[in-house]
Write a protein that holds these residues in place. Structure first.
Motif, PDB file in Angstrom:
ATOM      1  N   LEU A 181       0.825  -1.214   0.000  1.00 59.49           N
ATOM      2  CA  LEU A 181       0.000   0.000   0.000  1.00 59.49           C
ATOM      3  C   LEU A 181       0.860   1.266   0.000  1.00 59.49           C
ATOM      4  O   LEU A 181       1.829   1.350   0.752  1.00 59.49           O
ATOM      5  CB  LEU A 181      -0.894   0.042   1.241  1.00 59.49           C
ATOM      6  N   PRO A 182       0.490   2.267  -0.786  1.00 61.06           N
ATOM      7  CA  PRO A 182       1.190   3.559  -0.716  1.00 61.06           C
ATOM      8  C   PRO A 182       0.962   4.196   0.655  1.00 61.06           C
ATOM      9  O   PRO A 182      -0.103   4.007   1.268  1.00 61.06           O
ATOM     10  CB  PRO A 182       0.517   4.395  -1.814  1.00 61.06           C
ATOM     11  N   ALA A 183       1.932   4.975   1.120  1.00 59.86           N
ATOM     12  CA  ALA A 183       1.864   5.583   2.454  1.00 59.86           C
ATOM     13  C   ALA A 183       0.599   6.420   2.639  1.00 59.86           C
ATOM     14  O   ALA A 183      -0.037   6.390   3.694  1.00 59.86           O
ATOM     15  CB  ALA A 183       3.102   6.437   2.704  1.00 59.86           C
ATOM     16  N   LYS A 184       0.219   7.162   1.602  1.00 56.64           N
ATOM     17  CA  LYS A 184      -0.966   8.018   1.691  1.00 56.64           C
ATOM     18  C   LYS A 184      -2.213   7.186   1.994  1.00 56.64           C
ATOM     19  O   LYS A 184      -3.054   7.563   2.820  1.00 56.64           O
ATOM     20  CB  LYS A 184      -1.141   8.771   0.364  1.00 56.64           C
ATOM     21  N   GLN A 185      -2.318   6.034   1.344  1.00 58.06           N
ATOM     22  CA  GLN A 185      -3.475   5.158   1.563  1.00 58.06           C
ATOM     23  C   GLN A 185      -3.440   4.543   2.969  1.00 58.06           C
ATOM     24  O   GLN A 185      -4.479   4.378   3.606  1.00 58.06           O
ATOM     25  CB  GLN A 185      -3.491   4.054   0.504  1.00 58.06           C
ATOM     26  N   VAL A 186      -2.248   4.219   3.439  1.00 59.61           N
ATOM     27  CA  VAL A 186      -2.094   3.724   4.810  1.00 59.61           C
ATOM     28  C   VAL A 186      -2.625   4.766   5.793  1.00 59.61           C
ATOM     29  O   VAL A 186      -3.348   4.442   6.751  1.00 59.61           O
ATOM     30  CB  VAL A 186      -0.615   3.393   5.122  1.00 59.61           C
ATOM     31  N   ALA A 187      -2.283   6.030   5.552  1.00 59.40           N
ATOM     32  CA  ALA A 187      -2.714   7.124   6.432  1.00 59.40           C
ATOM     33  C   ALA A 187      -4.232   7.268   6.440  1.00 59.40           C
ATOM     34  O   ALA A 187      -4.862   7.274   7.506  1.00 59.40           O
ATOM     35  CB  ALA A 187      -2.065   8.432   5.983  1.00 59.40           C
ATOM     36  N   TYR A 188      -4.821   7.371   5.261  1.00 63.02           N
ATOM     37  CA  TYR A 188      -6.260   7.645   5.175  1.00 63.02           C
ATOM     38  C   TYR A 188      -7.084   6.469   5.703  1.00 63.02           C
ATOM     39  O   TYR A 188      -8.056   6.665   6.442  1.00 63.02           O
ATOM     40  CB  TYR A 188      -6.679   7.959   3.733  1.00 63.02           C
ATOM     41  N   THR A 189      -6.695   5.256   5.311  1.00 67.38           N
ATOM     42  CA  THR A 189      -7.479   4.098   5.754  1.00 67.38           C
ATOM     43  C   THR A 189      -7.290   3.855   7.253  1.00 67.38           C
ATOM     44  O   THR A 189      -8.223   3.454   7.948  1.00 67.38           O
ATOM     45  CB  THR A 189      -7.113   2.835   4.949  1.00 67.38           C
ATOM     46  N   GLY A 190      -6.096   4.143   7.754  1.00 72.79           N
ATOM     47  CA  GLY A 190      -5.839   3.978   9.183  1.00 72.79           C
ATOM     48  C   GLY A 190      -6.681   4.926  10.018  1.00 72.79           C
ATOM     49  O   GLY A 190      -7.228   4.550  11.064  1.00 72.79           O
ATOM     50  N   MET A 191      -6.819   6.170   9.561  1.00 72.36           N
ATOM     51  CA  MET A 191      -7.643   7.139  10.287  1.00 72.36           C
ATOM     52  C   MET A 191      -9.134   6.829  10.130  1.00 72.36           C
ATOM     53  O   MET A 191      -9.941   7.130  11.019  1.00 72.36           O
ATOM     54  CB  MET A 191      -7.326   8.562   9.828  1.00 72.36           C
ATOM     55  N   ASP A 192      -9.492   6.219   9.027  1.00 68.81           N
ATOM     56  CA  ASP A 192     -10.867   5.723   8.859  1.00 68.81           C
ATOM     57  C   ASP A 192     -11.168   4.668   9.934  1.00 68.81           C
ATOM     58  O   ASP A 192     -12.210   4.702  10.593  1.00 68.81           O
ATOM     59  CB  ASP A 192     -11.022   5.127   7.453  1.00 68.81           C
ATOM     60  N   ALA A 193     -10.221   3.747  10.138  1.00 65.21           N
ATOM     61  CA  ALA A 193     -10.397   2.703  11.155  1.00 65.21           C
ATOM     62  C   ALA A 193     -10.520   3.307  12.551  1.00 65.21           C
ATOM     63  O   ALA A 193     -11.366   2.884  13.361  1.00 65.21           O
ATOM     64  CB  ALA A 193      -9.221   1.720  11.102  1.00 65.21           C
ATOM     65  N   LEU A 194      -9.682   4.308  12.848  1.00 65.17           N
ATOM     66  CA  LEU A 194      -9.753   4.966  14.155  1.00 65.17           C
ATOM     67  C   LEU A 194     -11.118   5.628  14.345  1.00 65.17           C
ATOM     68  O   LEU A 194     -11.733   5.520  15.418  1.00 65.17           O
ATOM     69  CB  LEU A 194      -8.649   6.018  14.278  1.00 65.17           C
ATOM     70  N   THR A 195     -11.612   6.281  13.301  1.00 69.85           N
ATOM     71  CA  THR A 195     -12.921   6.937  13.381  1.00 69.85           C
ATOM     72  C   THR A 195     -14.023   5.913  13.604  1.00 69.85           C
ATOM     73  O   THR A 195     -14.934   6.131  14.417  1.00 69.85           O
ATOM     74  CB  THR A 195     -13.192   7.751  12.098  1.00 69.85           C
ATOM     75  N   HIS A 196     -13.949   4.787  12.884  1.00 69.50           N
ATOM     76  CA  HIS A 196     -14.941   3.722  13.095  1.00 69.50           C
ATOM     77  C   HIS A 196     -15.000   3.311  14.567  1.00 69.50           C
ATOM     78  O   HIS A 196     -16.076   3.182  15.153  1.00 69.50           O
ATOM     79  CB  HIS A 196     -14.580   2.485  12.265  1.00 69.50           C
ATOM     80  N   ALA A 197     -13.828   3.077  15.146  1.00 70.59           N
ATOM     81  CA  ALA A 197     -13.770   2.559  16.510  1.00 70.59           C
ATOM     82  C   ALA A 197     -14.256   3.593  17.525  1.00 70.59           C
ATOM     83  O   ALA A 197     -15.020   3.270  18.449  1.00 70.59           O
ATOM     84  CB  ALA A 197     -12.353   2.103  16.832  1.00 70.59           C
ATOM     85  N   ILE A 198     -13.832   4.851  17.352  1.00 68.82           N
ATOM     86  CA  ILE A 198     -14.252   5.903  18.293  1.00 68.82           C
ATOM     87  C   ILE A 198     -15.754   6.165  18.172  1.00 68.82           C
ATOM     88  O   ILE A 198     -16.464   6.260  19.181  1.00 68.82           O
ATOM     89  CB  ILE A 198     -13.432   7.196  18.075  1.00 68.82           C
ATOM     90  N   GLU A 199     -16.255   6.248  16.944  1.00 66.09           N
ATOM     91  CA  GLU A 199     -17.692   6.490  16.780  1.00 66.09           C
ATOM     92  C   GLU A 199     -18.524   5.324  17.325  1.00 66.09           C
ATOM     93  O   GLU A 199     -19.592   5.531  17.909  1.00 66.09           O
ATOM     94  CB  GLU A 199     -18.030   6.775  15.311  1.00 66.09           C
ATOM     95  N   ALA A 200     -18.042   4.102  17.135  1.00 62.64           N
ATOM     96  CA  ALA A 200     -18.765   2.937  17.671  1.00 62.64           C
ATOM     97  C   ALA A 200     -18.807   2.969  19.194  1.00 62.64           C
ATOM     98  O   ALA A 200     -19.813   2.616  19.811  1.00 62.64           O
ATOM     99  CB  ALA A 200     -18.109   1.641  17.191  1.00 62.64           C
ATOM    100  N   TYR A 201     -17.709   3.413  19.811  1.00 66.12           N
ATOM    101  CA  TYR A 201     -17.626   3.415  21.273  1.00 66.12           C
ATOM    102  C   TYR A 201     -18.584   4.430  21.891  1.00 66.12           C
ATOM    103  O   TYR A 201     -19.129   4.203  22.974  1.00 66.12           O
ATOM    104  CB  TYR A 201     -16.191   3.687  21.741  1.00 66.12           C
ATOM    105  N   VAL A 202     -18.811   5.558  21.218  1.00 63.39           N
ATOM    106  CA  VAL A 202     -19.700   6.590  21.782  1.00 63.39           C
ATOM    107  C   VAL A 202     -21.107   6.558  21.182  1.00 63.39           C
ATOM    108  O   VAL A 202     -21.982   7.307  21.619  1.00 63.39           O
ATOM    109  CB  VAL A 202     -19.109   8.016  21.626  1.00 63.39           C
TER     110      VAL A 202
END
Length: 393
Positions: A181-202
């Motif tokens: 994966l290109p670094a840019k895609q790692v960044a965007y998809t990784g922050m997508d995952a973080l958002t999923h987890a935080i939004e699910a928790y609240v």
């Protein structure tokens, strides 16, 4: 009563793609994106494994990023002609999301796209085919979720389709597929995952089944995303697992207005597409500050901060630490802090923001957000994000 639904089988670990050879059926259609799976040799591997399973294989290639209604209809027509009993989707979120929607039109050719927009309104699937999903990015987690996002480009709107029927039967989470994966895609998809987890928790639908998955995913993203971005393959494998855990959490707890806002701005501006994960990363700290005015949400954001070892003597200082941590990640990952920094023109923003705000409030993800919002408040929130001003309402 609540419901918790996951794929029947989740295979994980390097090399688990070969589990395709254990699927039982006569015909498989393999849905893929723009060519990265072919270039890296994974498409040929998948075809050969399916043939080893004794199946006739047909390819549907070229699903575009943010797949369109037209692509979905085209793929469904190919399926109606080929009559597969397995739909196998491999790639980023786009081919998997597209294949999920194709599945509905394959089994129910008279269904219209409008019929599916209402959440949890799909007809009963698995009348003709089962579904296997193989992610090649570490973010959307669509391989374990009840969601698919399809774009109507004529209206400039992304529609999140939601129904437990489209939760895949089999998920193959093979970290080998994300090593290139290109670094840019790692960044965007990784922050997508973080958002999923935080939004699910609240989320208002969080529960004892989803909370441990969400917290584990958040801890793993904070631990491994920077190293994964910098090319550490062990960290990248951990991120592939983290995004899947986040998906299991949000598929059942649902999401919030970060996603509502990202869905309705992705294709809205003439200056170019706002990639979904980048939009989530940009909006997340502002939304946390908006939602934290709700005491229940504030308590849960503070719990997240404590669980990941952030400093803070009070609830508010813990929430501030969480927002600072996310902002630090965005700086490390070269993600802009505001919509203005991203390059959205001010006059176009002002012209479109009322309609975008109304659409975002109507998005399927808004209902489970911990603090209520109306179009006027949504417009104020977007304005804070455009200029980088403090959320104080």
């Amino acid at each position: 009563m609540a419901r918790f639904t996951l794929p029947r089988d989740i295979y994980h670990g390097k090399g688990c793609l070969e589990e395709l050879k254990n699927l039982k059926g006569k015909k498989a259609i393999l849905v893929v994106g723009g060519g990265s799976m072919k270039r890296q040799g994974f498409l040929d591997k998948a075809v050969n494994y399916l043939k080893e399973a004794g199946m006739e294989v047909q390819l549907f290639e070229g699903v575009e990023p943010d797949p369109s209604v037209e692509t979905v209809m085209k793929g469904a027509k190919v399926m109606q002609e080929f009559q597969p009993d397995w739909i196998v989707a491999m790639g980023g979120g786009s081919p998997i999301d597209a294949a999920k929607a194709m599945w509905a039109f394959y089994e129910y050719p008279d269904t219209t796209f409008e019929d599916l927009i209402t959440p949890f309104s799909f007809p009963e699937l698995r009348q003709k085919a089962k579904f296997a999903a193989i992610p090649s990015t570490s973010g959307t987690a669509t391989e374990v979720t009840a969601f698919s996002v399809i774009t109507d480009y004529s209206k400039g709107i992304k529609y999140p389709l939601a129904d437990f029927n489209i939760t895949p039967d089999v998920a193959i989470v093979d970290s080998e597929l994300v090593e290139g994966l290109p670094a840019k895609q790692v960044a965007y998809t990784g922050m997508d995952a973080l958002t999923h987890a935080i939004e699910a928790y609240v989320s208002t639908l969080n529960c004892a089944f989803t909370d441990p998955l969400a917290i584990q995913a958040i801890e793993m993203v904070f631990d491994y995303l920077p190293a994964s971005y910098n090319g550490n393959m062990e960290a990248r494998a951990q991120m592939h697992n983290a995004q899947c855990l986040a998906g299991m959490a949000f598929s059942n707890a649902l999401l919030g207005i970060v996603h509502s806002m990202a869905h309705k701005t992705g294709a809205a501006f003439s200056t170019g597409h706002i990639t979904h994960g980048l939009a989530n990363a940009m909006y997340l700290p502002y939304v946390i500050k908006y939602n934290a005015k709700d005491p229940v949400a504030a308590k849960r954001y503070a719990e997240i901060a404590r669980k990941v070892g952030l400093a803070g003597a009070s609830e508010q200082s813990l929430i501030n630490s969480l927002c600072e941590k996310i902002n630090e990640f965005n700086v490390k990952l070269n993600i802009p802090a505001t919509l203005k920094d991203f390059g959205i023109k001010e006059d176009e923003f002002k012209e479109k923001i009322a309609t975008i705000s109304e659409n975002a409030v109507g998005d399927a993800c808004t209902g489970s957000n911990p603090r209520a919002i109306d179009p006027a408040a949504m417009e104020k929130l977007f304005t804070c994000i455009y200029y980088g001003t403090e959320v104080d309402f």
